[in-house]
Design an enzyme around this catalytic site. Structure first.
Site, PDB file in Angstrom:
ATOM      1  N   ALA A 146      -3.931 -13.685   9.877  1.00 56.47           N
ATOM      2  CA  ALA A 146      -3.205 -14.264  10.595  1.00 56.47           C
ATOM      3  C   ALA A 146      -4.522 -14.784  11.454  1.00 56.47           C
ATOM      4  O   ALA A 146      -5.192 -14.739  11.370  1.00 56.47           O
ATOM      5  CB  ALA A 146      -3.358 -12.404  12.243  1.00 56.47           C
ATOM      6  N   HIS A 147      -3.364 -16.259  12.437  1.00 54.38           N
ATOM      7  CA  HIS A 147      -4.400 -16.889  12.419  1.00 54.38           C
ATOM      8  C   HIS A 147      -3.166 -17.972  13.714  1.00 54.38           C
ATOM      9  O   HIS A 147      -2.094 -17.417  13.145  1.00 54.38           O
ATOM     10  CB  HIS A 147      -4.321 -17.963  11.356  1.00 54.38           C
ATOM     11  CG  HIS A 147      -3.624 -18.234  10.163  1.00 54.38           C
ATOM     12  ND1 HIS A 147      -2.482 -18.149   9.541  1.00 54.38           N
ATOM     13  CD2 HIS A 147      -2.907 -20.025  10.356  1.00 54.38           C
ATOM     14  CE1 HIS A 147      -2.298 -19.171   8.682  1.00 54.38           C
ATOM     15  NE2 HIS A 147      -2.653 -19.266   9.315  1.00 54.38           N
ATOM     16  N   SER A 148      -3.301 -19.238  13.833  1.00 54.22           N
ATOM     17  CA  SER A 148      -2.866 -20.208  14.506  1.00 54.22           C
ATOM     18  C   SER A 148      -3.500 -21.114  14.674  1.00 54.22           C
ATOM     19  O   SER A 148      -4.867 -21.569  14.127  1.00 54.22           O
ATOM     20  CB  SER A 148      -3.296 -19.756  16.103  1.00 54.22           C
ATOM     21  OG  SER A 148      -1.674 -20.353  16.918  1.00 54.22           O
TER      22      SER A 148
END
Length: 149
Positions: free
Chosen positions: A67-69
């Site tokens: 999970a990342h942005s």
């Protein structure tokens, strides 16, 4: 990038956590990033928005979501969170669902992002190490595997 002991603090590790869906799983990873001082709350929603916009490409290996942005003002420092789920959840990735391990990634810049990705790739490429970490109940063992070398 040299690994540092605060890249994955003990407060960023949640074992045997419960999520009812992929959004909950990402929220757990985001909450762990916030608890360890890596990000502000807004980054958690940015990670969810990324999956809503781009699909479940973050499920990078069987049972494993990263999970990342994008780089964001809500990222305070580079770091990771580690969330093992007691019941796997579907992200919508036909090849790698269901997910039982969610690692949250927040990086201040591109170089930090590449350094952490390299370290995670090493763990993912070693099935025995990944299986050991997946079943671990010892945060120090998880931290050591991800921040040493």
């Amino acid at each position: 990038m040299p690994a540092s002991d605060d890249m994955l603090s003990e407060s960023a590790i949640h074992l045997d956590a419960h999520a009812t869906n992929w959004r909950d799983a990402i929220r757990l990873a985001g909450d762990a990033l916030v608890a360890s001082g890596v990000t502000e709350d807004e980054y958690t929603q940015e990670m969810i928005d990324t999956v809503e916009e781009l699909g479940p490409y973050i499920v990078v290996a069987p049972g494993f979501a990263l999970a990342h942005s994008r780089t964001s003002p809500a990222v305070l420092k580079t770091g990771l969170s580690w969330v093992s789920l007691n019941t796997p959840v579907e992200f919508g990735n036909k090849s790698n669902d269901p997910v039982d391990l969610v690692v949250g990634l927040a990086a201040l810049d591109h170089d930090a992002h590449i350094g952490i990705m390299s370290k995670l790739a090493g763990v993912l490429a070693n099935p025995e190490m990944l299986a050991k970490l997946r079943s671990s109940t010892d945060p120090d063992e998880i931290r050591s595997a991800l921040i040493s070398n």
